[in-house]
Design an enzyme around this catalytic site. Structure first.
Site, PDB file in Angstrom:
ATOM      1  N   ALA A 137      -6.310   1.963  -0.758  1.00  0.00           N
ATOM      2  CA  ALA A 137      -5.087   1.179  -0.882  1.00  0.00           C
ATOM      3  C   ALA A 137      -5.366  -0.248  -1.329  1.00  0.00           C
ATOM      4  O   ALA A 137      -4.556  -1.148  -1.110  1.00  0.00           O
ATOM      5  CB  ALA A 137      -4.335   1.178   0.443  1.00  0.00           C
ATOM      6  N   HIS A 235      -1.672  -6.521   0.759  1.00  0.00           N
ATOM      7  CA  HIS A 235      -3.000  -7.122   0.871  1.00  0.00           C
ATOM      8  C   HIS A 235      -3.166  -8.177  -0.219  1.00  0.00           C
ATOM      9  O   HIS A 235      -2.917  -7.897  -1.397  1.00  0.00           O
ATOM     10  CB  HIS A 235      -4.101  -6.077   0.719  1.00  0.00           C
ATOM     11  CG  HIS A 235      -3.944  -4.898   1.629  1.00  0.00           C
ATOM     12  ND1 HIS A 235      -4.060  -4.991   2.994  1.00  0.00           N
ATOM     13  CD2 HIS A 235      -3.678  -3.598   1.352  1.00  0.00           C
ATOM     14  CE1 HIS A 235      -3.888  -3.792   3.528  1.00  0.00           C
ATOM     15  NE2 HIS A 235      -3.638  -2.934   2.557  1.00  0.00           N
TER      16      HIS A 235
END
EC number: 1.4.1.21
Length: 283
Positions: A137, A235
């Site tokens: 991810a 993120h």
């Protein structure tokens, strides 16, 4: 003069056999990979799976084209050339060790477990096995790995997650951090990637992958925020190096498991295709 029989035999000998693939755990990621392998990925054959509840796993695969056995973890290795590990991190060593001792490959999604099982690298080196950690991810690991060939000054990552994606993390329970009813973003952790991997084993494999590509788990710093307004795992990464300064951000659409992004399974599929590709893009 070329004899047809000789030419045909040579062609058959040069053709690579299919890689037999096992999947360890049939959760949201494992099931997606199983479906894709059953549909057909050139060069691979789905041969076995392990699952906590074999009956449920068999039911989930009831519509597959091929009948795939659900086996205990310790029986996967003899049947497969490669295992895709998508299980709880506590099972990582049990899954990976037999394959690595046999000189086979492990695609590891529980990257954080590598920090607690560093002996597996020695096993892989000794027996010719291979541990492959997909981008999962995250993004930019190729650029970070390239920067690491020079000198990296710092790697910093800020992770923001919906509240439900952090619930149950050992770090929160150990420190009495209650996210129930929060109405604004709350920083729940700041420290190294190694500390994050121990405290959030189901959430921060991305941080460990980043650290292994760059300056290691002790020099990679991390903040984790719980945000009640978010619906996607986010993120942000900042890297300062002597070759480039990098700023990267990714917003992941969750899979059926809120702790995991949908792109994680797709990252594994990309790894499989790249391993067999005649043209390879990216570091």
């Amino acid at each position: 003069m070329v004899h047809p029989e000789t030419d045909s035999a040579s062609s058959k000998e040069s053709k690579s056999p299919e890689v037999r693939v096992a999947i360890a755990s049939l959760g949201a990621i494992g099931l997606k990979l199983a479906q894709e392998l059953d549909a057909g990925i050139p060069g691979y054959r789905f041969v076995s799976v392990s699952a906590r509840t074999p009956e449920a796993a068999a039911e989930r695969m009831s519509g597959f084209k091929a009948s795939v056995p659900v086996l205990p973890i310790e029986e996967l290795e003899p049947h497969a050339d490669l295992v895709i590990e998508c299980a709880p991190s506590a099972l990582f060593s049990e899954i990976a060790t037999p394959f690595l001792k046999a000189g086979k490959s492990v695609i590891a999604l529980s990257a954080g477990a590598l920090l607690e099982n560093e002996h597996l690298r020695d096993i892989a080196n000794t027996h010719g096995g291979r541990i492959i950690v997909p981008s999962g991810a995250l993004l930019g690991l190729d650029a970070v790995a390239a920067a690491a060939e020079g000198k990296i000054e710092s790697v910093r990552m800020i992770t923001r997650k919906p509240v439900r994606g952090l619930l149950g993390a050992p770090y929160l329970e150990k420190n009495g951090i209650d996210l129930t009813g929060i109405t604004e973003p709350m920083k729940v952790f700041e420290g190294s990637a190694r500390e994050a991997a121990a405290g959030f084993p189901a959430n921060l494999n991305v941080a460990v992958a980043l650290s292994l590509a760059g300056v290691g788990p002790d020099r990679t710093t991390l903040e984790i925020w719980a945000d009640p307004d978010l619906t996607r795992n986010t993120h942000s990464i900042q890297v300062v190096s002597d070759s480039a300064n990098l700023e990267m951000k990714i917003e992941n659409i969750p899979s059926e498991n809120p702790k995991t992004g949908r792109i994680t399974a797709q990252s594994v599929l990309a790894v499989l295709r790249k391993m067999n590709a005649s043209l390879s893009i990216g570091t």
